[in-house]
Design a protein around this motif. Structure first.
Motif, PDB file in Angstrom:
ATOM      1  N   LYS A   1     -13.527  29.486 -38.573  1.00 10.93           N
ATOM      2  CA  LYS A   1     -14.540  28.435 -38.628  1.00 10.93           C
ATOM      3  C   LYS A   1     -13.950  27.085 -38.185  1.00 10.93           C
ATOM      4  O   LYS A   1     -14.572  26.350 -37.423  1.00 10.93           O
ATOM      5  N   LYS A   2     -12.752  26.752 -38.631  1.00  8.79           N
ATOM      6  CA  LYS A   2     -12.107  25.491 -38.263  1.00  8.79           C
ATOM      7  C   LYS A   2     -11.745  25.480 -36.785  1.00  8.79           C
ATOM      8  O   LYS A   2     -11.883  24.456 -36.115  1.00  8.79           O
ATOM      9  N   ILE A   3     -11.267  26.600 -36.269  1.00  8.03           N
ATOM     10  CA  ILE A   3     -10.913  26.685 -34.853  1.00  8.03           C
ATOM     11  C   ILE A   3     -12.160  26.499 -33.991  1.00  8.03           C
ATOM     12  O   ILE A   3     -12.156  25.744 -33.013  1.00  8.03           O
ATOM     13  N   LEU A   4     -13.247  27.182 -34.358  1.00  8.33           N
ATOM     14  CA  LEU A   4     -14.498  27.063 -33.615  1.00  8.33           C
ATOM     15  C   LEU A   4     -15.030  25.622 -33.671  1.00  8.33           C
ATOM     16  O   LEU A   4     -15.491  25.087 -32.672  1.00  8.33           O
ATOM     17  N   LEU A   5     -14.969  25.003 -34.844  1.00  8.03           N
ATOM     18  CA  LEU A   5     -15.423  23.621 -35.000  1.00  8.03           C
ATOM     19  C   LEU A   5     -14.580  22.674 -34.129  1.00  8.03           C
ATOM     20  O   LEU A   5     -15.104  21.774 -33.481  1.00  8.03           O
ATOM     21  N   PHE A   6     -13.273  22.885 -34.083  1.00  7.91           N
ATOM     22  CA  PHE A   6     -12.386  22.081 -33.257  1.00  7.91           C
ATOM     23  C   PHE A   6     -12.746  22.232 -31.773  1.00  7.91           C
ATOM     24  O   PHE A   6     -12.822  21.242 -31.044  1.00  7.91           O
ATOM     25  N   ILE A   7     -12.992  23.457 -31.335  1.00  5.79           N
ATOM     26  CA  ILE A   7     -13.345  23.699 -29.926  1.00  5.79           C
ATOM     27  C   ILE A   7     -14.679  23.053 -29.581  1.00  5.79           C
ATOM     28  O   ILE A   7     -14.827  22.438 -28.519  1.00  5.79           O
ATOM     29  N   VAL A   8     -15.658  23.154 -30.468  1.00  7.77           N
ATOM     30  CA  VAL A   8     -16.969  22.553 -30.219  1.00  7.77           C
ATOM     31  C   VAL A   8     -16.839  21.037 -30.097  1.00  7.77           C
ATOM     32  O   VAL A   8     -17.394  20.426 -29.170  1.00  7.77           O
ATOM     33  N   TRP A   9     -16.112  20.403 -30.998  1.00  4.64           N
ATOM     34  CA  TRP A   9     -15.938  18.947 -30.932  1.00  4.64           C
ATOM     35  C   TRP A   9     -15.160  18.525 -29.689  1.00  4.64           C
ATOM     36  O   TRP A   9     -15.440  17.492 -29.091  1.00  4.64           O
ATOM     37  N   ALA A  10     -14.185  19.321 -29.270  1.00  8.63           N
ATOM     38  CA  ALA A  10     -13.436  19.028 -28.050  1.00  8.63           C
ATOM     39  C   ALA A  10     -14.379  19.053 -26.837  1.00  8.63           C
ATOM     40  O   ALA A  10     -14.306  18.187 -25.969  1.00  8.63           O
ATOM     41  N   PHE A  11     -15.293  20.038 -26.782  1.00  7.27           N
ATOM     42  CA  PHE A  11     -16.264  20.101 -25.691  1.00  7.27           C
ATOM     43  C   PHE A  11     -17.263  18.946 -25.763  1.00  7.27           C
ATOM     44  O   PHE A  11     -17.654  18.404 -24.720  1.00  7.27           O
ATOM     45  N   VAL A  12     -17.670  18.549 -26.938  1.00  6.29           N
ATOM     46  CA  VAL A  12     -18.600  17.428 -27.092  1.00  6.29           C
ATOM     47  C   VAL A  12     -17.952  16.136 -26.584  1.00  6.29           C
ATOM     48  O   VAL A  12     -18.560  15.370 -25.827  1.00  6.29           O
ATOM     49  N   ILE A  13     -16.723  15.910 -26.988  1.00  5.52           N
ATOM     50  CA  ILE A  13     -16.028  14.688 -26.565  1.00  5.52           C
ATOM     51  C   ILE A  13     -15.783  14.708 -25.061  1.00  5.52           C
ATOM     52  O   ILE A  13     -16.015  13.711 -24.363  1.00  5.52           O
ATOM     53  N   ALA A  14     -15.326  15.841 -24.525  1.00  2.65           N
ATOM     54  CA  ALA A  14     -15.098  15.952 -23.084  1.00  2.65           C
ATOM     55  C   ALA A  14     -16.410  15.780 -22.320  1.00  2.65           C
ATOM     56  O   ALA A  14     -16.440  15.121 -21.270  1.00  2.65           O
ATOM     57  N   GLY A  15     -17.494  16.328 -22.819  1.00  2.00           N
ATOM     58  CA  GLY A  15     -18.791  16.172 -22.170  1.00  2.00           C
ATOM     59  C   GLY A  15     -19.258  14.731 -22.190  1.00  2.00           C
ATOM     60  O   GLY A  15     -19.805  14.230 -21.195  1.00  2.00           O
ATOM     61  N   PHE A  16     -19.063  14.040 -23.309  1.00  5.64           N
ATOM     62  CA  PHE A  16     -19.454  12.636 -23.410  1.00  5.64           C
ATOM     63  C   PHE A  16     -18.658  11.782 -22.425  1.00  5.64           C
ATOM     64  O   PHE A  16     -19.211  10.920 -21.748  1.00  5.64           O
ATOM     65  N   ILE A  17     -17.361  12.033 -22.337  1.00  4.63           N
ATOM     66  CA  ILE A  17     -16.522  11.277 -21.390  1.00  4.63           C
ATOM     67  C   ILE A  17     -16.964  11.566 -19.961  1.00  4.63           C
ATOM     68  O   ILE A  17     -17.085  10.657 -19.133  1.00  4.63           O
ATOM     69  N   GLY A  18     -17.215  12.812 -19.644  1.00  4.79           N
ATOM     70  CA  GLY A  18     -17.679  13.166 -18.304  1.00  4.79           C
ATOM     71  C   GLY A  18     -19.031  12.557 -17.984  1.00  4.79           C
ATOM     72  O   GLY A  18     -19.296  12.140 -16.860  1.00  4.79           O
ATOM     73  N   TYR A  19     -19.915  12.509 -18.980  1.00  2.00           N
ATOM     74  CA  TYR A  19     -21.253  11.946 -18.791  1.00  2.00           C
ATOM     75  C   TYR A  19     -21.203  10.432 -18.594  1.00  2.00           C
ATOM     76  O   TYR A  19     -21.939   9.879 -17.785  1.00  2.00           O
ATOM     77  N   MET A  20     -20.329   9.740 -19.312  1.00  2.00           N
ATOM     78  CA  MET A  20     -20.268   8.279 -19.258  1.00  2.00           C
ATOM     79  C   MET A  20     -19.347   7.737 -18.159  1.00  2.00           C
ATOM     80  O   MET A  20     -19.446   6.560 -17.804  1.00  2.00           O
ATOM     81  N   SER A  21     -18.470   8.548 -17.608  1.00  2.00           N
ATOM     82  CA  SER A  21     -17.504   8.037 -16.630  1.00  2.00           C
ATOM     83  C   SER A  21     -18.156   7.422 -15.392  1.00  2.00           C
ATOM     84  O   SER A  21     -17.667   6.397 -14.914  1.00  2.00           O
ATOM     85  N   PRO A  22     -19.250   7.974 -14.824  1.00  2.00           N
ATOM     86  CA  PRO A  22     -19.849   7.282 -13.672  1.00  2.00           C
ATOM     87  C   PRO A  22     -20.321   5.863 -14.011  1.00  2.00           C
ATOM     88  O   PRO A  22     -20.209   4.951 -13.189  1.00  2.00           O
ATOM     89  N   MET A  23     -20.814   5.681 -15.233  1.00  2.00           N
ATOM     90  CA  MET A  23     -21.268   4.353 -15.620  1.00  2.00           C
ATOM     91  C   MET A  23     -20.082   3.383 -15.703  1.00  2.00           C
ATOM     92  O   MET A  23     -20.146   2.271 -15.187  1.00  2.00           O
ATOM     93  N   PHE A  24     -18.999   3.807 -16.329  1.00  2.00           N
ATOM     94  CA  PHE A  24     -17.846   2.923 -16.464  1.00  2.00           C
ATOM     95  C   PHE A  24     -17.177   2.666 -15.118  1.00  2.00           C
ATOM     96  O   PHE A  24     -16.693   1.560 -14.862  1.00  2.00           O
ATOM     97  N   LEU A  25     -17.155   3.645 -14.234  1.00  2.00           N
ATOM     98  CA  LEU A  25     -16.535   3.465 -12.921  1.00  2.00           C
ATOM     99  C   LEU A  25     -17.351   2.547 -12.015  1.00  2.00           C
ATOM    100  O   LEU A  25     -16.810   1.945 -11.088  1.00  2.00           O
TER     101      LEU A  25
END
Length: 175
Positions: free
Chosen positions: A4-28
């Motif tokens: 459960k902890k491993i799965l939760l860690f992976i999900v949060w890692a994907f959420v953070i990576a997705g947020f960074i990928g989604y916002m990077s065009p705006m910041f650039l």
């Protein structure tokens, strides 16, 4: 760790990576546009010789006070590096500071350029001035990096800009 902890860690890692990928065009895209950079003023300095200084009217700043204007003092070091500082000037002479460069002392210097000192360092100072007997004349000395030699006056104000080929682009920092 359990599954459960491993799965939760992976999900949060994907959420953070997705947020960074989604916002990077705006910041650039937040930097200045190519058109804005192309409209910045340029000063031709291709004919500046090694060891030479030149005073040019500052294209972005207005008048100083007491009949002075803001200018850019260029210096090409013997190693080829070009330095630029914002200085007040009057009649193509550098307005000497009254503790700070934004406040002139009323004295102007027709021959403000660097000379190599006995310790090998280059120091910007007023040469051939008729007011050598003034108590502050000795303290009107700055190293090439703009730092005041004796600490009596403020450091020189570096001009915001950089050299591009044979032009100095005012207002654009190097990246």
């Amino acid at each position: 760790m359990n599954r459960k902890k491993i799965l939760l860690f992976i999900v949060w890692a994907f959420v953070i990576a997705g947020f960074i990928g989604y916002m990077s065009p705006m910041f650039l895209s937040m930097g200045p546009s190519k058109l804005a950079e192309a409209k910045l003023p340029r000063i031709y300095i291709g004919d500046l010789k090694s060891g030479e200084t030149r005073l040019e009217k500052h294209p972005m700043y207005g008048d100083h006070y007491s009949d002075h204007i803001w200018s850019i003092l260029f210096y090409k070091h013997v190693n080829g590096k070009i330095y630029a500082w914002d200085v007040p000037s009057k009649n193509n002479e550098v307005g000497m500071p009254d503790f700070h460069w934004w406040r002139t002392s009323g004295y102007t210097c027709p021959d403000f350029y660097p000379a190599q000192e006995s310790d090998g360092k280059y120091v910007l100072k007023c040469h051939g001035q008729d007011n050598n007997n003034q108590w502050w004349h000795r303290d009107w000395a700055w190293y090439i990096n703009g730092e005041n030699v004796y600490g009596m006056f403020s450091d020189m104000l570096k001009t915001n800009g950089h050299v591009n080929n044979e032009n100095f682009i005012v207002g654009k920092s190097e990246r």
